[in-house]
Design a protein around this motif. Structure first.
Motif: not given
Length: 468
Positions: A353-357, A361-362, A389-395, A398-406
Motif C-alpha cells: 500500500k505504501l508503494k502504491q500511495h 502521489m508522484d 482542488i481535487k488533486l490537492s485534497a487527494t494528496k 494520501s500524505l496522512t495515510e502514508v504517515e500512518q502506514f509508516r
C-alpha cells in the motif's frame, strides 16, 4: 282451526339432551289452518324458546300435509364450544425432521446447506407457554345454558441446561448449545452437536454455537463452523473448518490445496498434506507436514516418530520444532518464526500500500506542477481549477495515510527485532534448500545438519546445539 286447541292436532318432543325439538302431527283434517303466530305460541308453550329453525314454522303452516307423516326438526340448541388447549410455542419448529437444501435469493438451492441446527445462546428465549382459550357456553332449546369445557393448560417438560422465569411462563437457555427434545418430550440444551458419520451431502454444512463432534470424515467442499471446539474421529479433505476453540483430528488433513482449517486456539492432527492451517496458539502434528501453509500464533510442533516438515511455508510466532525438516531432494521449504504470522502478512500488505500511495502521489505532484504553471499564466479553466482542488485534497489525504502506514510498519519491525525467544529446533536432521527466517533476518541452509537449533543472536541467525 277455530275452537280447537293445537295440542289435539300436534305435539312437540324435546330430545333428552334438550338440544333438539321436533314437531309431530297426531291427526290432520282437510280444513286444518294455522297461522305462524299461533304455531309459535304453541311451540313456546311446549317449552321451546331458543333455536327455532328459520322458516320451518312458516312451511308447516303453508303445507301441513307435507309434514304430516314425519317428525320435523323445528329447533336446535347451540352446542358448547370446547376451549382450546394451551401449548408450548418454540422459537424453532421442533417437529420438523425433514432435511431440505437451503434456497438462495435467486431461487437456486444449495445442496450443501442441509442441516439447519436449532442454535441458541445463553439467556436466549427458547419457548413460551401459550395460555388455553376458554370455550363458549352453549344453549338448549329450552333456554338453559350449557357449560363449556375449558382448554387444558400446557406445562414445560424441563430437561437439562434450561431455566424458567419467575412466572413459569418462559424457558431460556442456560448455556450456548442445541435445542433437543429427548424422551417424554423433555426440552434440553446440549453444548455438543454430534454427527455419526461423514459430513457429506446427507449432512451438509454445519454452523453450531457449541462443540462439534464428527465420527467420520469431512469431505471436500463442505464447511464446519463452531463457536467451541471441533473434534473429528476421522480425516479432513479440502473442507473449511473454523472453530473459536481448538480443532482435533484423529486422522489427518489431505486437502489438495483446497479449503482451510482455522482454530482460535490449537490444531492437533496426525498429518497435514497440501493444506492451509491457521491456529491462534499451537499446531501439533504427530507425523508430517508436507507442502502446506501452516500458521501458528505460538508454536508449530511436529515431533512424533516421523516428525517431518517438507515443502510449503511454516510460520510461528515463537518456535518450530520437528525431527526432520526438508529432504534429500532439497525441496524448497520456508520456516518463519519470531513474529505472529498475521503481523508478517500485515507488514507485506502495508509495504504494498505504501508503494502504491507513493506512486499515486508522484503522479499527483506532476499534474499539480502543470496546473500551477497554467494558473500562473492565467490559463486555468474552471474544470482544470476543479481538478487542481481535487488533486490537492487527494494528496493531503494520501500524505496522512502514508504517515500512518509508516508508523505501523515501524511498530511491526520493532517486534521483528524482539525475537530472542524465537527459534527453530531440529531433533534429527535439516536438509539443504531450507529458508529460515527469524524476525527480520534470513538464513539459507545449504548442507544437511543434525540435531541443531537456530535462534537470533547478536544481530544474526545463529546455529547452536539442539535445544530440547
Amino acid at each position: 282451526m277455530e275452537g280447537q286447541s293445537l295440542d289435539t292436532i300436534m305435539s312437540v318432543q324435546i330430545s333428552a339432551d334438550k338440544m333438539s325439538a321436533f314437531l309431530t302431527f297426531k291427526r290432520l283434517t282437510d280444513d286444518f289452518e294455522c297461522s305462524v303466530e299461533q304455531l309459535e305460541q304453541f311451540v313456546q308453550s311446549s317449552g321451546v324458546s331458543v333455536g327455532v329453525v328459520p322458516g320451518v314454522l312458516q312451511s308447516i303452516c303453508n303445507n301441513p300435509l307435507a309434514f304430516y307423516k314425519e317428525q320435523t326438526l323445528i329447533a336446535e340448541g347451540k352446542p358448547a364450544e370446547v376451549g382450546k388447549d394451551g401449548f408450548v410455542q418454540f422459537i424453532y419448529d421442533m417437529k420438523s425432521k425433514e432435511r431440505r437444501p437451503a434456497e438462495n435469493e435467486d431461487g437456486t438451492v444449495d445442496f450443501k446447506e442441509m442441516t439447519q441446527l436449532k442454535n441458541v445462546t445463553r439467556g436466549q428465549l427458547i419457548a413460551e407457554l401459550v395460555e388455553p382459550v376458554a370455550g363458549e357456553p352453549g344453549m338448549t332449546v329450552t333456554g338453559n345454558e350449557v357449560a363449556s369445557k375449558e382448554g387444558k393448560a400446557a406445562r414445560f417438560k424441563i430437561g437439562k441446561n434450561v431455566v424458567l422465569n419467575n412466572e413459569q411462563t418462559a424457558m431460556y437457555a442456560a448455556l450456548d448449545g442445541l435445542i433437543t427434545m429427548t424422551d417424554k418430550d423433555k426440552i434440553n440444551v446440549f453444548p455438543i452437536y454430534e454427527v455419526n458419520g461423514d459430513v457429506d451431502y446427507k449432512i451438509g454444512n454445519i454452523d453450531f454455537v457449541g462443540t462439534v463432534v464428527i465420527r467420520g470424515n469431512v469431505l471436500s467442499g463442505f464447511r464446519v463452523k463452531s463457536a467451541g471446539d471441533i473434534r473429528i474421529i476421522g480425516g479432513v479433505e479440502g473442507a473449511d473448518l473454523d472453530a473459536e476453540g481448538s480443532i482435533e483430528i484423529s486422522g489427518g488433513i489431505m486437502a489438495g490445496n483446497k479449503g482451510f482449517v482455522k482454530a482460535g486456539k490449537n490444531v492437533k492432527c496426525s498429518f497435514i498434506q497440501d493444506g492451509n492451517v491457521i491456529a491462534g496458539d499451537d499446531v501439533l502434528v504427530s507425523q508430517s507436514i508436507m507442502h502446506s501453509n501452516v500458521r501458528a500464533g505460538k508454536n508449530v510442533i511436529c515431533s512424533g516418530a516421523k516428525g517431518l516438515i517438507v515443502g510449503g511455508t511454516i510460520q510461528a510466532g515463537e518456535r518450530v520444532k520437528a525431527r526432520t525438516i526438508g529432504n534429500t531432494m532439497s525441496t524448497a521449504t520456508v520456516v518463519e518464526v519470531g513474529v505472529k504470522p498475521e503481523h508478517r502478512s500485515e507488514l507485506l500488505e502495508l509495504r504494498t500500500k505504501l508503494k502504491q500511495h507513493n506512486e499515486s502521489m508522484d503522479k499527483a505532484d506532476k499534474a499539480l506542477v502543470i496546473l500551477d504553471q497554467l494558473a500562473a499564466i492565467g490559463q486555468l479553466t474552471d474544470d482544470k481549477m476543479a481538478m487542481r482542488i481535487k488533486l490537492s485534497a487527494t494528496k493531503r489525504q494520501s500524505l496522512t495515510e502514508v504517515e500512518q502506514f509508516r508508523e505501523r510498519i515501524l511498530d511491526i519491525e520493532r517486534t521483528l527485532e524482539d525475537s530472542e525467544q524465537a527459534g527453530v529446533d531440529v531433533n534429527n536432521i535439516i536438509y539443504g534448500g531450507i529458508k529460515i527466517v527469524i524476525g527480520r533476518y534470513t538464513k539459507y541452509i545449504k548442507d544437511p545438519l543434525q540435531r541443531v537449533s537456530f535462534q537470533y543472536l547478536d544481530g544474526d541467525i545463529s546455529q547452536v546445539s539442539y535445544r530440547s
